[in-house]
Design an enzyme around this catalytic site. Structure first.
Site, short mmCIF file in Angstrom:
data_model
loop_
_atom_site.label_atom_id
_atom_site.label_comp_id
_atom_site.label_asym_id
_atom_site.label_seq_id
_atom_site.Cartn_x
_atom_site.Cartn_y
_atom_site.Cartn_z
N ARG A 96 0.97 -1.40 -0.29
CA ARG A 96 0.00 -0.03 0.21
C ARG A 96 0.50 1.32 0.28
O ARG A 96 0.62 1.72 -0.62
CB ARG A 96 -1.24 -0.05 1.25
CG ARG A 96 -1.65 0.98 1.25
CD ARG A 96 -1.46 2.39 1.96
NE ARG A 96 -1.33 2.46 2.99
CZ ARG A 96 -0.73 3.03 3.80
NH1 ARG A 96 -0.06 3.82 2.52
NH2 ARG A 96 -0.19 2.62 4.62
N THR A 138 11.03 14.56 4.19
CA THR A 138 11.47 13.53 5.81
C THR A 138 13.24 14.37 6.45
O THR A 138 13.53 13.75 5.12
CB THR A 138 11.01 12.48 6.68
OG1 THR A 138 9.98 12.47 6.76
CG2 THR A 138 11.75 12.97 8.17
N PRO A 140 16.95 13.74 8.75
CA PRO A 140 17.39 13.26 10.00
C PRO A 140 17.33 14.03 11.49
O PRO A 140 16.90 13.50 12.39
CB PRO A 140 19.36 12.88 9.73
CG PRO A 140 18.79 13.55 7.99
CD PRO A 140 18.33 14.19 7.81
N ALA A 248 -2.55 11.60 1.07
CA ALA A 248 -1.67 9.84 1.42
C ALA A 248 -2.01 9.52 2.89
O ALA A 248 -2.15 8.06 2.72
CB ALA A 248 -0.36 9.70 2.18
N LEU A 344 -3.24 -16.35 18.29
CA LEU A 344 -1.81 -17.52 17.69
C LEU A 344 -0.71 -17.91 18.74
O LEU A 344 0.03 -18.79 18.09
CB LEU A 344 -1.37 -16.81 16.77
CG LEU A 344 -1.84 -16.86 15.23
CD1 LEU A 344 -3.49 -16.16 15.77
CD2 LEU A 344 -1.64 -16.52 13.91
N GLU A 369 3.67 9.77 8.18
CA GLU A 369 2.20 10.65 7.53
C GLU A 369 2.18 11.34 8.86
O GLU A 369 0.68 11.08 9.47
CB GLU A 369 1.71 9.75 6.80
CG GLU A 369 2.13 9.11 5.89
CD GLU A 369 2.22 9.70 4.67
OE1 GLU A 369 2.19 11.03 4.29
OE2 GLU A 369 3.03 9.27 4.21
N GLY A 370 3.11 11.97 9.83
CA GLY A 370 2.53 12.22 11.28
C GLY A 370 2.00 10.69 11.88
O GLY A 370 1.14 10.16 12.49
C1 LIG Z 1 9.42 3.42 7.01
C2 LIG Z 1 9.27 4.97 6.42
C3 LIG Z 1 9.08 5.27 5.32
C4 LIG Z 1 8.34 6.59 5.26
N1 LIG Z 1 8.53 6.92 4.01
C5 LIG Z 1 8.46 8.66 3.83
C6 LIG Z 1 9.06 9.06 2.59
O1 LIG Z 1 8.61 8.72 1.77
N2 LIG Z 1 9.11 10.22 2.76
C7 LIG Z 1 9.68 11.34 3.55
O2 LIG Z 1 9.70 12.58 3.77
N3 LIG Z 1 9.19 10.60 4.85
C8 LIG Z 1 8.62 9.01 4.94
N4 LIG Z 1 8.62 8.60 6.77
C9 LIG Z 1 9.41 9.74 7.51
C10 LIG Z 1 7.98 9.39 8.28
O3 LIG Z 1 6.99 10.70 8.05
C11 LIG Z 1 8.81 10.32 9.86
O4 LIG Z 1 9.44 9.47 10.39
C12 LIG Z 1 8.23 11.14 11.10
O5 LIG Z 1 7.21 11.76 10.49
C13 LIG Z 1 8.30 11.09 12.27
O6 LIG Z 1 9.21 11.93 12.29
P1 LIG Z 1 10.79 11.44 13.47
O7 LIG Z 1 10.55 9.79 13.18
O8 LIG Z 1 11.83 12.88 12.78
O9 LIG Z 1 10.25 11.64 14.78
P2 LIG Z 1 9.92 12.91 15.45
O10 LIG Z 1 9.62 13.69 14.88
O11 LIG Z 1 11.48 12.94 15.86
O12 LIG Z 1 9.31 12.41 16.37
C14 LIG Z 1 9.81 11.36 17.68
C15 LIG Z 1 8.86 11.29 18.86
O13 LIG Z 1 8.13 12.64 19.33
C16 LIG Z 1 7.03 12.82 19.27
N5 LIG Z 1 6.40 14.16 18.86
C17 LIG Z 1 7.69 15.23 17.71
N6 LIG Z 1 6.40 16.21 17.67
C18 LIG Z 1 5.83 16.29 18.87
C19 LIG Z 1 5.06 18.00 20.04
N7 LIG Z 1 5.41 18.65 19.54
N8 LIG Z 1 3.93 17.11 20.66
C20 LIG Z 1 4.38 16.34 20.99
N9 LIG Z 1 4.74 14.98 20.92
C21 LIG Z 1 5.89 15.08 20.04
C22 LIG Z 1 6.57 11.84 18.01
O14 LIG Z 1 5.03 11.73 17.69
C23 LIG Z 1 7.04 10.87 18.06
O15 LIG Z 1 6.79 9.83 19.10
C24 LIG Z 1 8.67 7.40 6.95
C25 LIG Z 1 8.87 7.07 8.25
C26 LIG Z 1 8.97 5.49 8.39
C27 LIG Z 1 9.16 4.64 9.18
#
Ligand SMILES: Cc1cc2nc3c(=O)[nH]c(=O)nc-3n(C[C@H](O)[C@H](O)[C@H](O)COP(=O)(O)OP(=O)(O)OC[C@H]3O[C@@H](n4cnc5c(N)ncnc54)[C@H](O)[C@@H]3O)c2cc1C
Length: 390
Positions: A96, A138, A140, A248, A344, A369-370
């Site tokens: 998906r 996204t 790092p 999305a 299971l 996606e958030g």
């Molecule tokens: C398998 C996979 C595929 C992906 N594909 C894409 C893609 O195609 N393109 C793309 O651009 N990105 C992609 N992503 C990235 C994804 O969108 C991000 O991982 C996601 O937005 C979360 O960002 P982060 O991992 O930096 O977490 P962070 O932003 O560092 O968050 C860490 C924690 O802090 C919490 N947090 C953040 N802000 C707040 C707040 N204001 N208040 C309270 N808590 C908060 C979060 O909810 C989370 O629990 C992908 C990720 C994965 C795992």
């Protein structure tokens, strides 16, 4: 013993669908069962998935960008698109994801924010699955807060020079074209970057325990020089990428229901034949309480998805409604997957059954996606009028 009711029939939710909805769902369900399910455990286990061949097949079925109009796209309803996401995610969230990233992120960005030339150049080939797209937002250090992005776009004459890196980008290393968001003097802007552009490269991210049947990459942008017409002319500020994410997320509202349904179906099959303490597992009240509660949540999630589908088809869906759907349906799907895993027993941790695969995948779906927290904040802001992101 009385006859069993299929999960789909429990609430007669098909009565809310049109005959076209049911037809497209059946076509994709059949395709999934015949061509995807037999291979999915191996793709997940090896972490190798034939993205290009799959894209061509999905393109032939008309599923890539199917809810967009013109340029070889299907022009379907949002609800039909949602049901397709549901059937693909019933096999695996990674499959998906392929369709979501192609149609709702990359193609939507070009369709909504691109120039006529960009649309004509990319959309027909992407709809056919001959060109694969990715969406680089996204970084790092910036996931939930893309406004902080460090990737820059600087003008040099009429050209643009991009520098920076993107992380966690689905299909990054297999893409023919990347939609890249960067910070310019005027704010956040988007670019259509062909994969062969000098200075652009992508490397795979490995050692994932989730979404293994999906390619995840880092994008590197090292003095990538692009002509003026590579910029998405209509996108201004963060609303550009956020509009794509909303598209999305909508697919995920439906897709997560598919993953949960598949877990529950596999579990019902299992408890019907597994004997413990000289009796079938399905005959214990504790088992029935679990499956009944899961069916209740699954039915509510399905109703919510259909309601949001109709709102979107009427052109009046709001971002906080999509957030509500994504928050609830992914959270409940993950709970269902975990609960199914308990039923299971030890078999629940193997790839012989789909449950642990779905459960692991849904951990990613909960985050991308958030995240759930981000969607809580979106809904909280809508209810209170106060933004609590900072
Ligand atoms: C398998 C996979 C595929 C992906 N594909 C894409 C893609 O195609 N393109 C793309 O651009 N990105 C992609 N992503 C990235 C994804 O969108 C991000 O991982 C996601 O937005 C979360 O960002 P982060 O991992 O930096 O977490 P962070 O932003 O560092 O968050 C860490 C924690 O802090 C919490 N947090 C953040 N802000 C707040 C707040 N204001 N208040 C309270 N808590 C908060 C979060 O909810 C989370 O629990 C992908 C990720 C994965 C795992």
């Amino acid at each position: 013993m009385s006859a069993t009711t299929p999960i789909d029939d429990l609430l007669d939710l098909d009565s809310l669908l049109t005959s076209e909805d049911i037809e497209v769902r059946q076509t994709v369900r059949k395709f999934g069962e015949q061509h995807l399910r037999p291979n999915i455990a191996e793709w997940f286990e090896t972490g190798e998935v034939p993205v290009r061949a799959l894209a061509a097949e999905l393109g032939k079925l008309g599923l890539l960008g199917m809810h967009l109009t013109g340029y070889g796209c299907g022009g379907s309803t949002a609800t039909a698109y949602g049901l397709v996401c549901q059937e693909l995610e019933a096999v695996d969230s990674g499959l998906r994801s392929l369709v979501s990233v192609q149609g709702s992120l990359a193609m939507f960005a070009i369709h909504r924010w691109g120039s006529e030339d960009q649309r004509a150049q990319w959309l027909p080939a992407m709809a056919r699955g001959e060109a694969i797209g990715c969406f680089g937002l996204t970084e790092p250090d910036f996931g939930s807060n893309p406004a902080g992005m460090r990737t820059t776009a600087k003008q040099d004459g009429s050209d643009w020079i991009l520098n920076g890196s993107k992380m966690w980008i689905t299909n990054g290393s297999v893409a023919d074209v990347a939609i890249v968001w960067a910070r310019a003097e005027e704010g956040i802007v988007g670019f259509v970057v062909p994969a062969g552009t000098p200075g652009f490269s992508a490397t795979d991210m490995t050692r994932k325990m989730s979404l293994r049947a999906s390619v995840t990459s880092e994008l590197h942008l090292d003095d990538v020089r692009l002509p003026a017409d590579a910029k998405l002319p209509e996108a201004r500020g963060l609303s550009g990428p956020l509009s794509c994410l909303s598209e999305a997320r909508f697919g995920i509202v439906f897709g997560s229901v598919g993953a949960a349904r598949d877990c529950l179906q596999a579990t019902l099959d299992y408890v019907g034949s597994r004997e413990v303490f000289d009796k079938r597992l399905s005959a214990y009240q504790l088992t029935q309480a679990k499956v009944a509660d899961m069916a209740v949540e699954l039915s509510k999630a399905q109703l919510l998805a259909l309601h949001l589908g109709r709102l979107k088809d009427e052109g009046r869906i709001r971002p906080e409604q999509v957030s509500l759907g994504k928050l609830n349906n992914v959270r409940e799907a993950l709970q269902i997957a975990r609960q199914c895993r308990t039923l299971l027993g030890a078999n629940g941790i193997t790839l012989e059954y789909p449950v642990i695969r779905h459960a692991n995948n849904l951990e990613s779906v909960l985050t991308y996606e958030g995240t759930s927290e981000v969607h809580q904040l979106v809904i909280g802001e809508a209810l209170t009028g106060v933004s609590a992101f900072r």
